[in-house]
Scaffold this motif. Structure first.
Motif: not given
Length: 457
Positions: A114-129
């Motif tokens: 939720q925080i990654a989606l709302q950030l105004p910065y370029k965000t990389l969400y890495v998921s291993g699960e």
């Protein structure tokens, strides 16, 4: 071919041994030492690519005199989440490593996504699960219109760093650290050596590029972060996301914070569309019932640095069986027994043959001694079936001699009660208040008997 070496690690505390033994001498746990094979090859971790954009981002460090070090505060990154900003001390510090732990299913991944989606910065969400499709389904439910969040489903650190070098994100989120592995360690993902090595690579990347990294970590059955204890020492901030999965409220607190206080906490409400920030938890934790009900008292407590008004409910009834029951939810059961003994000895109330049930509403657990007086008032109110005035609250500790003792930061508690519209508050007569005018009646009492006379005559 590089020579391999076999070592033994304690899976509970991370201590290393040259041979197997039944008990770990560090944490005294039995049968927790397991064998792991480590590849003693030359390690190649994060290295910034030789491109103009990335090489400029890499820091050049040289020794400085203390007088030469700049004392200007480094700008923090606003997470667009006021509760998280409060706990972090104002936002994410560039180059920091933050570890978030919590029970399975409590909402760690939901909060970070939720925080990654709302950030105004370029965000990389890495998921291993989870797969990209699973994350997409959750993202559509939480915050569907995000242009700055990129999803990567990968567990190998070399591939992760290759993607980081290409897109150059402002923030990196890893879900979770126990799923990552590196080619330079010959052991399975989640092992002591893999967690330690992958965290070291991420620390090197974060410090050299000034990119904040957030790690999600699993916990053990004891509630501690899974993996070696050194993991918590390596990172800059350790956050704990806690709560009861059967209730809708979650608490985010800092167990360690190199850039701020560990006394702050954030409160969230779990909803179908994600986690909602609770800016004024007191209004939610207090019921809106208009009827005057006995056995209910309001207390002014503190969770970290944050004042809260919570509702204490008590039910006292005649014991049906020979042994009376003593049950407390959200409150220390031993402290409840102590308070009942004080009421029996000092105030003359015969509660030895009665069942006593105590509940802190909202599903939260409170260990602040300032709620003792509210517990006394709720128990006595239920015992004689007389309701306490709704606009009255309490903030005092009860001693074994039956005295009403002062508590810390009483002025902050009084101001919170005043802000929420309470008309009176009962505190200890030994409290020292600054000379100020309050919009609430302050009643100072010294003994439990005085409280009983004031409430019930």
């Amino acid at each position: 071919m590089a020579k391999t070496k076999t070592t033994f690690f304690c899976q509970n505390c991370g201590s290393q041994y040259s041979k197997w033994q039944g008990q770990c001498t560090a944490c005294k746990e039995w049968n927790t030492i397991a064998e792991e094979v480590i590849q003693k090859a030359e390690k190649v971790t994060w290295e910034a690519p030789e491109t103009t954009g990335q090489s400029n981002k890499k820091r050049v460090v040289k020794p400085l005199r203390v007088s030469e070090i700049s004392t200007e505060k480094e700008a923090r990154l606003n997470t667009q989440n006021q509760e998280l900003n409060r706990v972090l001390g104002g936002g994410l510090v560039p180059g920091s490593l933050t570890l978030l732990g919590g029970e399975p299913g409590i909402g760690k991944s939901t909060l970070m996504l939720q925080i990654a989606l709302q950030l105004p910065y370029k965000t990389l969400y890495v998921s291993g699960e989870e797969s990209a499709q699973q994350i997409k389904m959750r993202a559509e439910r939480i915050y569907p219109n995000s242009e700055n969040c990129y999803i990567l489903t990968e567990t190998k650190t070399q591939n992760i760093f290759r993607n980081i070098a290409e897109m150059q994100p402002d923030i990196v989120v890893i879900d979770s650290i126990q799923t990552l592995h590196t080619d330079y360690i010959e052991s399975s993902a989640g092992s002591i050596s893999q967690i330690r090595e992958t965290t070291t690579e991420l620390i090197k990347f974060a410090k050299e590029t000034a990119t904040p990294v957030i790690l999600i970590g699993h916990i053990t059955k004891d509630g501690n972060i899974a993996g070696p204890k050194i993991l918590e020492h390596m990172v800059d901030t350790v956050l704990q996301f806690e709560g009861d999965r059967n209730h809708i409220y979650r608490i985010l607190r800092a167990n360690k914070n190199r850039f701020g206080s560990t006394n702050e906490l954030g409160i969230y409400e779990m909803q179908g569309s994600g986690l909602r920030e609770v800016s004024n938890p007191s209004e939610i934790l207090i019921s809106k019932n208009d009827e005057d009900l006995s056995g209910t008292a309001i207390s002014a407590t503190l969770e970290g640095m944050r004042p809260l008004m919570i509702e204490i409910q008590a039910l006292v009834s005649t014991a049906v069986y020979g042994t009376p029951q003593r049950s407390a939810t959200g409150y220390n059961a031993k402290r409840l027994n102590m308070i009942l003994a004080v009421l029996e000895k000092r105030a003359g109330f015969k509660l030895g043959a009665k069942d006593v049930f105590l509940n802190v509403t909202g599903g939260i657990t409170v260990d602040d001694p300032a709620i003792d007086l509210a517990v006394v008032a709720a128990v006595l109110s239920s015992n004689i079936d007389i309701a306490i005035p709704k606009r009255m609250c309490f903030a005092a500790e009860v001693g074994l001699a039956g005295e009403v003792r002062p508590v810390t930061r009483i002025e902050q508690r009084i101001l919170e009660a005043e802000k929420l519209g309470f008309e009176s508050i009962i505190i200890s007569k030994y409290c020292k208040l600054p000379k100020a005018t309050y919009g609430i009646q302050i009643i100072k009492l010294g003994k439990v008997n005085d409280v009983v006379k004031h409430l019930f005559g």
